[in-house]
Design a protein around this motif. Sequence first.
Motif, PDB file in Angstrom:
ATOM      1  N   PRO A   1       0.827  -1.214   0.000  1.00 53.02           N
ATOM      2  CA  PRO A   1       0.000   0.000   0.000  1.00 53.02           C
ATOM      3  C   PRO A   1       0.858   1.259   0.000  1.00 53.02           C
ATOM      4  O   PRO A   1       1.905   1.308   0.647  1.00 53.02           O
TER       5      PRO A   1
ATOM      6  N   GLU B   1      -2.979   5.435  -3.676  1.00 59.00           N
ATOM      7  CA  GLU B   1      -3.544   4.208  -4.219  1.00 59.00           C
ATOM      8  C   GLU B   1      -4.922   3.936  -3.625  1.00 59.00           C
ATOM      9  O   GLU B   1      -5.207   4.299  -2.485  1.00 59.00           O
TER      10      GLU B   1
ATOM     11  N   VAL C   1      -7.057   0.931  -2.363  1.00 59.76           N
ATOM     12  CA  VAL C   1      -6.881  -0.438  -1.894  1.00 59.76           C
ATOM     13  C   VAL C   1      -8.237  -0.961  -1.421  1.00 59.76           C
ATOM     14  O   VAL C   1      -9.205  -0.205  -1.332  1.00 59.76           O
TER      15      VAL C   1
ATOM     16  N   TRP D   1      -9.631  -0.003  -9.646  1.00 59.43           N
ATOM     17  CA  TRP D   1     -10.181  -0.518  -8.393  1.00 59.43           C
ATOM     18  C   TRP D   1     -11.568  -1.121  -8.608  1.00 59.43           C
ATOM     19  O   TRP D   1     -12.047  -1.876  -7.783  1.00 59.43           O
TER      20      TRP D   1
ATOM     21  N   ILE E   1      -5.510  -4.207   5.041  1.00 58.00           N
ATOM     22  CA  ILE E   1      -5.503  -3.952   3.594  1.00 58.00           C
ATOM     23  C   ILE E   1      -5.223  -5.260   2.879  1.00 58.00           C
ATOM     24  O   ILE E   1      -4.186  -5.884   3.083  1.00 58.00           O
TER      25      ILE E   1
ATOM     26  N   GLU F   1      -4.255  -4.267  -3.550  1.00 58.40           N
ATOM     27  CA  GLU F   1      -4.040  -2.998  -4.237  1.00 58.40           C
ATOM     28  C   GLU F   1      -5.021  -2.935  -5.394  1.00 58.40           C
ATOM     29  O   GLU F   1      -5.200  -3.915  -6.111  1.00 58.40           O
TER      30      GLU F   1
END
Length: 144
Positions: free
Chosen positions: A30, A34, A36, A96, A118, A121
């Motif tokens: 991460p 970004e 995630v 995403w 998390i 990605e």
Amino acid sequence: MWRRGGRGAARSADRVPPAVSYAPQRDGQPDPGEVVWAWVPYEENDGRGKDRPVLLVGRRRREWIGLMLTSKDHDRDAREEARAGRRWMDVGTGGWDRERRPSEVRLDRVIVLDPTAIRREGASLDRAVFDQVVAAARELHALD
């Protein structure tokens, strides 16, 4: 005031401002800038939640600070959302979302993520859009 989220994966923000930056790297780790995926508790804080995309905007100590995304169009119910104190901003499409649907980021709710929460990605947000999101979020939150 911080509220601990269900499962301990995410919670609302606390008093120490996060260090905001933009440094995405496609390395499986991460990075700020970004999007995630993580489990995010519902606002009711009743132990329920949802796996959703989160834009990482920075860090505070070991935790990630982010803003959740949705593909739901809140422009249609903007007045109702504003009355409820929710503020949204369009950020466009990205990797995403597998269907490449337009997304919105929620500006009024800061999410705190433990690094272990998390799971994957998604993609990087464009730098100009990231800067606009951070500027809008700074109107509501103390972000360094």
